[in-house]
Design a protein around this motif. Structure first.
Motif, PDB file in Angstrom:
ATOM      1  N   THR A  43       0.834  -1.204   0.000  1.00  0.00           N
ATOM      2  CA  THR A  43       0.000   0.000   0.000  1.00  0.00           C
ATOM      3  C   THR A  43       0.865   1.248   0.000  1.00  0.00           C
ATOM      4  OG1 THR A  43      -1.811  -1.150   1.117  1.00  0.00           O
ATOM      5  CG2 THR A  43      -1.829   1.251   1.233  1.00  0.00           C
ATOM      6  N   ASP A  47      -4.708   6.186   1.038  1.00  0.00           N
ATOM      7  CA  ASP A  47      -5.090   4.862   1.544  1.00  0.00           C
ATOM      8  C   ASP A  47      -4.666   4.638   2.996  1.00  0.00           C
ATOM      9  OD1 ASP A  47      -6.547   3.734  -0.526  1.00  0.00           O
ATOM     10  OD2 ASP A  47      -4.815   2.763  -1.455  1.00  0.00           O
ATOM     11  N   GLY A  97      -6.162   4.899   5.646  1.00  0.00           N
ATOM     12  CA  GLY A  97      -7.172   4.180   6.417  1.00  0.00           C
ATOM     13  C   GLY A  97      -6.992   2.680   6.407  1.00  0.00           C
ATOM     14  N   LYS A  98      -6.205   2.167   5.468  1.00  0.00           N
ATOM     15  CA  LYS A  98      -5.944   0.727   5.421  1.00  0.00           C
ATOM     16  C   LYS A  98      -5.118   0.261   6.615  1.00  0.00           C
ATOM     17  CE  LYS A  98      -6.633   0.023   0.499  1.00  0.00           C
ATOM     18  NZ  LYS A  98      -6.036  -0.408  -0.764  1.00  0.00           N
ATOM     19  N   TYR A 127      -6.075   0.597   9.449  1.00  0.00           N
ATOM     20  CA  TYR A 127      -7.092   0.206  10.418  1.00  0.00           C
ATOM     21  C   TYR A 127      -8.008  -0.904   9.893  1.00  0.00           C
ATOM     22  CZ  TYR A 127      -5.180   4.633  11.764  1.00  0.00           C
ATOM     23  OH  TYR A 127      -4.292   5.637  12.047  1.00  0.00           O
ATOM     24  N   VAL A 128      -7.633  -1.491   8.761  1.00  0.00           N
ATOM     25  CA  VAL A 128      -8.346  -2.632   8.193  1.00  0.00           C
ATOM     26  C   VAL A 128      -7.541  -3.875   8.549  1.00  0.00           C
ATOM     27  CG1 VAL A 128      -9.047  -3.733   6.017  1.00  0.00           C
ATOM     28  CG2 VAL A 128      -9.306  -1.260   6.300  1.00  0.00           C
ATOM     29  N   MET A 163     -13.298  -3.195   4.035  1.00  0.00           N
ATOM     30  CA  MET A 163     -12.357  -2.510   3.144  1.00  0.00           C
ATOM     31  C   MET A 163     -12.905  -1.149   2.727  1.00  0.00           C
ATOM     32  SD  MET A 163      -9.434  -2.606   1.658  1.00  0.00           S
ATOM     33  CE  MET A 163      -8.777  -4.179   1.189  1.00  0.00           C
ATOM     34  N   HIS A 170     -12.107   2.006   4.735  1.00  0.00           N
ATOM     35  CA  HIS A 170     -10.769   2.618   4.816  1.00  0.00           C
ATOM     36  C   HIS A 170     -10.779   4.102   4.466  1.00  0.00           C
ATOM     37  CE1 HIS A 170     -10.199   2.146   0.401  1.00  0.00           C
ATOM     38  NE2 HIS A 170      -9.257   3.064   0.545  1.00  0.00           N
TER      39      HIS A 170
END
Length: 190
Positions: free
Chosen positions: A22, A64, A66-67, A69-70, A89, A92
């Motif tokens: 990412t 990205d 927020g990924k 926290y995935v 997903m 995110h």
């Protein structure tokens, strides 16, 4: 401002350690975005200031975030996601917005926050947030995000050629993008 920049760098560094794929995708997106902004400014289609370009590029790197926290197994899954995993997903964008909002409270950072929240939106109102009137700079990040996602190798598939990716984008298979920004993407990826 320096404290906020340090906090942003900490978030970026965390992404690099946690999910290198990412992180490098975000660096590629930023590169395409920068080229498009410079090209659009040079043609007179846009007139972004140097500071705006810097914020947009920073937003491209953070799009990205927020990924983080995935669940990692979702990010690294080598098969189709379940509906529940897709829902997580999808979150995110909101999670990324909240993460940068906690660090960036000043109004001048709206560019970065908008990119994090709306980079999966399309001009036809289809997307995670289903917002129609998204700023041009978000549309630029969105198309660069889609292009790099298509042309990069992923754990679940090999990357496509430039021509294959452009065909999918032009045909609306990645959501609707205007012919105008598609033209600039074609220009900067030749």
């Amino acid at each position: 401002m320096i404290v906020m920049q340090d906090k942003l760098q900490e978030i970026i560094d965390e992404l690099k350690v946690t999910n290198a794929e990412t992180f490098y995708h975000s660096i590629h997106v930023k590169s395409y975005v920068y080229k498009m902004l410079k090209c659009m400014n040079a043609s007179g289609d846009t007139s972004y200031s140097q500071q705006e370009i810097e914020f947009i590029c920073k937003g491209a790197i953070l799009h990205d975030i927020g990924k983080l926290y995935v669940k990692n197994y979702i990010l690294t899954k080598d098969s189709f996601l379940t509906d529940e995993e897709k829902d997580e997903m999808t979150e995110h964008t909101r999670l990324g917005f909240e993460a940068v909002e906690d660090v960036l409270f000043e109004e001048e950072y709206e560019i970065i926050k908008n990119i994090c929240l709306y980079h999966h939106e399309r001009e036809d109102g289809k997307g995670y947030e289903q917002k129609k009137d998204i700023p041009l700079y978000v549309q630029i990040v969105a198309i660069c995000d889609a292009y790099d996602a298509l042309t990069s190798d992923r754990i679940y598939r090999a990357g496509m050629s430039r021509d294959e990716a452009m065909e999918l984008i032009t045909d609306g298979k990645c959501g609707y993008f205007s012919d105008h920004i598609i033209g600039y993407l074609k220009l900067v990826t030749e």
